[in-house]
Motif scaffolding. Structure first.
Motif: not given
Length: 146
Positions: A7-31
């Protein structure tokens, strides 16, 4: 055994909130989530997918320049021998008013799943489970009694 996803944000994009939420959801789902963070190059995604023997790669972009940042991404994956489902999501195009058109562009670029910025993480997780043929075992099923 947990399935590993990149999981990551590509290119020069510095928006972190979305991947933080997604990381937590994926981890909670067992990934098992390898979060590359923001401003991640294509080479870093490819290298992480290869070195972690990942089963999927999830690319995020919110600043509207994902098309440029993802151009040639699947060629790089193929050159490295990485053949996994790829997802992209976020605000993918500046001024995008017809997301179906944007979705089609990214599908043509090789992405298996394309999500807009309003997608609930559970929708992406459900798609990931289908794509990886993960089934719910009896022990994981939630009982609903009336």
């Amino acid at each position: 055994m947990p399935r590993t996803v990149i999981l990551g944000v590509i290119g020069s994009d510095a928006h972190v909130v979305g991947i933080t939420i997604l990381e937590q959801a994926l981890s909670a789902a067992g990934f098992e989530v390898v979060n590359l963070g923001v401003q991640t190059s294509q080479a870093d995604f490819v290298g992480a997918a290869k070195s972690h023997d990942a089963e999927a790669v999830l690319v995020s972009s919110l600043y509207g320049h994902a098309r440029q940042d993802c151009e040639g991404f699947h060629d790089r994956l193929a050159e490295a021998g990485v053949d996994v489902p790829t997802y992209v999501g976020g605000n993918l195009a500046v001024g995008q008013d017809d997301f179906e058109s944007t979705r089609e562009q990214f599908r043509e670029m090789g992405f298996d799943r394309v999500f807009d910025a309003e997608t609930d993480p559970e929708e992406a997780i459900a798609a990931l489970r289908r794509d990886l043929k993960i089934t719910t075992t009896e022990g994981e099923q939630v009982r609903v009694d009336g």
